[in-house]
Scaffold this motif. Structure first.
Motif, mmCIF file in Angstrom:
data_model
loop_
_atom_site.group_PDB
_atom_site.id
_atom_site.type_symbol
_atom_site.label_atom_id
_atom_site.label_comp_id
_atom_site.label_asym_id
_atom_site.label_seq_id
_atom_site.Cartn_x
_atom_site.Cartn_y
_atom_site.Cartn_z
ATOM 1 N N MET A 1 0.838 -1.173 0.000
ATOM 2 C CA MET A 1 0.000 0.000 0.000
ATOM 3 C C MET A 1 0.881 1.233 0.000
ATOM 4 O O MET A 1 2.012 1.207 0.498
ATOM 5 N N ASP A 2 0.377 2.262 -0.572
ATOM 6 C CA ASP A 2 1.019 3.582 -0.566
ATOM 7 C C ASP A 2 -0.117 4.584 -0.716
ATOM 8 O O ASP A 2 -0.396 5.077 -1.808
ATOM 9 N N GLY A 17 1.051 13.139 4.670
ATOM 10 C CA GLY A 17 2.016 12.058 4.522
ATOM 11 C C GLY A 17 1.447 10.900 3.730
ATOM 12 O O GLY A 17 0.462 11.053 2.996
ATOM 13 N N ARG A 18 2.076 9.747 3.895
ATOM 14 C CA ARG A 18 1.659 8.536 3.193
ATOM 15 C C ARG A 18 1.564 7.391 4.199
ATOM 16 O O ARG A 18 2.378 7.293 5.118
ATOM 17 N N ALA A 19 0.568 6.527 4.007
ATOM 18 C CA ALA A 19 0.452 5.277 4.753
ATOM 19 C C ALA A 19 1.036 4.203 3.838
ATOM 20 O O ALA A 19 0.436 3.861 2.817
ATOM 21 N N GLN A 20 2.211 3.707 4.190
ATOM 22 C CA GLN A 20 2.937 2.804 3.307
ATOM 23 C C GLN A 20 3.221 1.484 4.005
ATOM 24 O O GLN A 20 3.576 1.467 5.181
ATOM 25 N N VAL A 36 1.417 -4.374 8.189
ATOM 26 C CA VAL A 36 2.769 -3.852 8.394
ATOM 27 C C VAL A 36 2.740 -2.495 7.712
ATOM 28 O O VAL A 36 2.741 -2.412 6.481
ATOM 29 N N MET A 37 2.664 -1.426 8.516
ATOM 30 C CA MET A 37 2.398 -0.107 7.938
ATOM 31 C C MET A 37 3.234 0.964 8.625
ATOM 32 O O MET A 37 3.384 0.958 9.848
#
Length: 107
Positions: A1-2, A17-20, A36-37
């Protein structure tokens, strides 16, 4: 995910921001994901810092709790928990808006 990390759940809300990371199916019965983020911040005081989440996400529950296992920058040595709540989900596309309330202690 990004995915986009925004101040509020509205798609027009300010990007901070980004949730990656990654998620994988984690149960033979029911719907549970291994999350896992990293919440990677790109704005303001937290720019360049991140919070790391690692845990089981029972996606059909209204509110899911996952542990904060670390962080970087301002959030170095972070510990705490994140509460996830799905605000909106489109079954046809799989798109979703998920609200995270994060409670974190750090040095």
């Amino acid at each position: 995910m990004d995915d986009a990390l925004t101040e509020r759940s509205e798609i027009s809300s300010k990007l901070v921001g980004r949730a990656q990371g990654i998620y994988a199916m984690a149960a033979q019965e029911g719907v549970a994901l291994l999350m896992v983020m990293n919440l990677a911040f790109t704005e303001g005081t937290y720019n360049g810092s991140s919070i790391s989440v690692l845990g089981r996400n029972l996606v059909l529950n209204d509110v899911r709790e996952m542990p904060i296992v670390g962080g970087s920058g301002v959030f170095r040595f972070a510990r705490g928990y994140a509460l996830a709540h799905t605000v909106w989900f489109d079954y046809n596309t799989g798109d979703a808006t998920v609200e995270y309330n994060v409670y974190v202690s750090h040095y």
